[in-house]
Design a protein around this motif. Structure first.
Motif: not given
Length: 605
Positions: A61-83
């Motif tokens: 896997y490389t940087a070219a394997d883009a995924a949607p922005d995970a955002g910041l912890p505690g903020f939508a879309p809460f991928v990184r953490s709900g808090r």
């Protein structure tokens, strides 16, 4: 992004930059030398691993394997953490489950690292009238209580809330979950919930929202779908559909959308497939945030997660290995960001856990939090190109299944029509094939079994509710074979045996001899390698050597063993090596079919 100062030290400055195409070319060259000629553009696919849900794990896997922005912890879309702080403020909630009215075991857990209690209530757990006694030594304003009462949820909830009142616990100080989950109960038991059942759930949610701010009323339990053999995407899809059904019921019953979202807690399985578990928990938060956004409350879409180490992965044979499985699963749950984690004791598949098993279970979390410092970093897997890609791909597969359920009329209709059951059964059938062929190895069961292992005895656990979706375990097919062997041992004083005939020098036969011994022991068949066939007590022979020696000696050796009384001659290798053998064992063969047929021939019922 942090910019490092130019210190004049540029790593790899004297080397030309490598490209993806160069790497593919090198991989294709290595594959060609191993006998696999594939185009350079397909070399990467040749090294990919197929996962469930149509997903594939690629070798690079490389940087070219883009995924949607995970955002910041505690903020939508809460991928990184709900808090915003994740689990860094002291680690995750260590939640242990109790199925018996053992007040001493409850207190011991709380005194030694457990921070919340999960009580199974009802015929298969603690009686409602026993709750007071079980919790007699518990400070209810300090230890959150989570109920799992199925059809007795209303009675159990009333008793717990009454306990708070009788012991002087202020409503705002109470913590936990009343565990209402009518669709989860229907999935477990097959007992359909009518409108009155949902009405009682709505009433509990309204009471919690108005008077008990630290207590949630509902659990969206995805374990029934995992325990029935469902894939990660199916588990997520069913949880989303269940959560949406509850939102409709709660908002229809007068709660605001924000209140309704705040009454749900989600429960997922954590397995020893650490990356898939991490991705599943991150994808679950992203998907639920999408639901909240579509409903019009994006800021309230943080999913509260409770992860439980998988029952499907637990084994009855060599149960000590379960300690390793649950450790990896707990690590994955913590890295994935679950707020609460339950580690099932290593003897879970055998009955009620003893004190030692409970201690190991709670200490698993303690070591990972306190000694490994796993909770000091928010979303430690975030930024991994593999994890981010897997999270995205899994979220898309889960959303597709969720949409299929919604098109069928929602989770209630999907359960009652058989759609969910059929999809899970198809997934488990495919996985069972991989298990039978040992492509998914089970250490201590299908790989490296130990026939001389002394059985671990436990007090039987209360019978789990039935009537709904099945409960499966990875080891069940091999366990049935071992049980046949055990019965034969008890009846005759000896296990069924097979004589392994090593032909030629050690270099020629060792690999296949080891393979065959491992395979036969997985079915409870004792391999004999010493002495002669006549003295082995076996009725069957398995020839083990190289293809070259088979060509020279297999026919004569087989004829000699048959003359000596061997009823069946098996070859460790493929049919092309010696077409006149009675059967063959090789990597990728259906071990369950081979072992079952062998026991049948040996008269082992």
């Amino acid at each position: 992004m942090t910019v490092l100062p130019d210190d004049g030290l540029s790593l790899a400055a004297e080397f030309p930059a490598a490209t993806h195409a160069q790497w593919q070319r090198l991989v294709a060259g290595v594959l060609s030398r191993s006998g696999k000629d594939v185009p350079e553009t397909e070399a990467e696919d040749a090294l990919s691993t197929a996962l469930e849900d149509g997903l594939r794990a690629r070798p690079l896997y490389t940087a070219a394997d883009a995924a949607p922005d995970a955002g910041l912890p505690g903020f939508a879309p809460f991928v990184r953490s709900g808090r915003a702080e994740g689990n860094t403020a002291g680690g995750w909630d260590v939640r242990q489950r109790h199925r018996t009215a053992d007040a001493e075991a409850v207190l011991t857990d709380l005194e030694n690292g457990v921070t919340s209690l999960w009580l199974a209530v009802g015929p298969d757990g603690v009686a409602v009238e026993e709750l007071d006694r079980v919790l007699r030594d518990v400070y209810l304003d300090l230890a959150p209580i989570v109920l799992e009462a199925g059809p007795e949820t209303a009675a159990a909830a009333d008793e717990l809330l009454s306990l708070y009142e009788r012991r002087g616990v202020a409503p705002e100080a109470a913590r936990g979950n009343l565990g209402a989950d009518p669709l989860g109960t229907e999935a477990r038991t097959g007992a359909a919930y009518d409108g009155d059942g949902f009405a009682a759930t709505v009433a509990l949610a309204r009471l919690c929202a108005e008077s008990y701010p630290g207590v949630r009323a509902l659990t969206v339990d995805a374990l029934p779908y995992h325990d029935a053999g469902g894939s990660a995407a199916q588990e997520l899809g069913c949880s989303l559909a269940t959560g949406v059904a509850y939102l409709r019921a709660l908002t229809g019953g007068g709660l605001s959308l924000e209140q309704a979202l705040g009454q749900l807690e989600f429960r997922y399985a954590a397995t020893a497939d650490q990356f898939l578990t991490i991705a599943k928990l991150r994808a679950a938060r992203r998907l639920w945030a999408r639901v909240a956004e579509a409903c019009g409350a994006p800021a309230a879409g943080a999913q509260l997660q409770h992860a439980v180490t998988s029952s499907v992965m637990m084994t009855a044979r060599d149960p000590w290995v379960n300690m390793l499985r649950t450790t990896v699963a707990t690590l994955a749950a913590g890295v994935g960001g679950a707020e609460s984690v339950t580690v099932q004791p290593f003897d879970h598949a055998l009955g009620l856990p003893d004190a030692f098993a409970r201690r190991i279970a709670r200490n698993t979390s303690t070591i990972l939090v306190e000694e490994s410092h796993l909770a000091r970093v928010i979303d430690p897997a975030g930024g991994s190109w593999y994890v981010e890609s897997l999270t995205d791909e899994l979220a898309r597969a889960a959303w597709e299944f969720f949409q299929e359920i919604e098109r069928s009329g929602g989770q209630t209709a999907a359960l009652r029509s058989g759609l969910v059951k059929d999809r899970l059964a198809a997934t488990w059938a495919e996985r069972s094939k991989a298990l039978a062929k040992r492509r998914e190895p089970i250490t201590g069961v299908s790989e490296f079994p130990f026939l001389a292992e002394k059985p671990v005895e436990r007090e039987p656990a209360p019978a789990a509710p039935g009537g709904g979706l099945p409960r499966v375990r990875r080891d069940e097919a091999f366990e049935a074979l071992r049980a046949r062997s055990d019965a034969h041992l008890a009846a005759t004083g000896a296990r069924p045996r097979v004589y392994l005939a090593a032909l030629g020098p050690a270099a020629a036969h060792t690999a296949r001899l080891t393979f065959a011994a491992n395979l036969f022991q997985a079915g409870g068949i004792e391999p004999v390698t010493d002495g002669s066939f006549a003295d082995s007590g076996a009725t069957e022979v398995c020839l083990c050597s190289s293809d070259a020696l088979y060509e020279e000696r297999a026919a004569a050796e087989a004829a000699e063993f048959r003359a000596a009384g061997a009823r069946h001659v098996t070859l460790a290798g493929r049919p092309s090596a010696f077409p006149d053998a009675d059967s063959y064992v090789f990597a990728g063969c259906d071990a369950i079919a081979v072992l079952s047929a062998t026991l049948d021939r040996m008269g082992v019922s």
